[in-house]
Write a protein that holds these residues in place. Sequence first.
Motif, short mmCIF file in Angstrom:
data_model
loop_
_atom_site.label_atom_id
_atom_site.label_comp_id
_atom_site.label_asym_id
_atom_site.label_seq_id
_atom_site.Cartn_x
_atom_site.Cartn_y
_atom_site.Cartn_z
N THR A 69 74.23 118.42 114.16
CA THR A 69 73.17 118.65 113.18
C THR A 69 73.68 118.46 111.77
O THR A 69 73.01 117.86 110.91
CB THR A 69 72.61 120.08 113.35
OG1 THR A 69 72.07 120.22 114.66
CG2 THR A 69 71.52 120.35 112.33
N TYR A 158 74.00 112.73 118.37
CA TYR A 158 73.53 113.68 119.37
C TYR A 158 73.89 113.21 120.79
O TYR A 158 74.08 112.02 121.03
CB TYR A 158 72.01 113.85 119.28
CG TYR A 158 71.57 114.68 118.11
CD1 TYR A 158 71.78 116.06 118.10
CD2 TYR A 158 70.94 114.10 117.02
CE1 TYR A 158 71.38 116.83 117.04
CE2 TYR A 158 70.54 114.87 115.94
CZ TYR A 158 70.76 116.23 115.96
OH TYR A 158 70.37 117.01 114.90
N THR A 167 66.05 118.19 119.58
CA THR A 167 66.84 117.91 118.37
C THR A 167 66.34 118.74 117.21
O THR A 167 67.12 119.35 116.47
CB THR A 167 66.77 116.42 118.02
OG1 THR A 167 67.29 115.65 119.10
CG2 THR A 167 67.56 116.12 116.77
#
Length: 197
Positions: A69, A158, A167
Amino acid sequence: MEPLVEENKKLKEAMNRSEKNIQRAHRERDLVESNARDLEYQKVVLSEHLATVKEQLRSKSEQLATASTQLKDASEQLEKLQKVFEEKKVLDCVEPETAPQPDGRPPRPDIIVKRCKTAWESFKSFNRDVVVTDATHALAVVQSHYPATDLEVIGGGYAKGLSEAKTQRLEDEVEDTAKKLAGDTDLFGETNGSGEA
């Protein structure tokens, strides 16, 4: 007398067989109980091992999600800056103009335009450095807690198969932590050694 002796002999043989059967049954019972204890012990050991592995996987998943992230945020910030750069490209097309000078002095290039171009390039460079600094800080914090982390994997973005909804949920979960880490970055020298202004 002979029938009585014969009867006693048969009785003794029957008792011996019965005793042997009882002993064999006891041995089989003991073996079954021993196997049951072994199975119960193995069950406890496996349960503890599975619990440990599960916790390790959960911790690793959270760690990778946080790092991913933070890297995504840094990438988005760089992308936004790139868009600003595209919108401001007009500065690169401006040529210094010569302004008329009083008293017949020779004209000189427009210094302001040059300074604007220089300032814009400095601004772009500064923001790229900020993105790199924040990403470096985030990865360093992750690896300080989890030295075995493979940063090459994190650098790939990711995990495969992660949906957009998942996500977004991960980003929401780590937003506060990301803000705290970003607060550690002193861009303008406005904090003291303890990280306070």
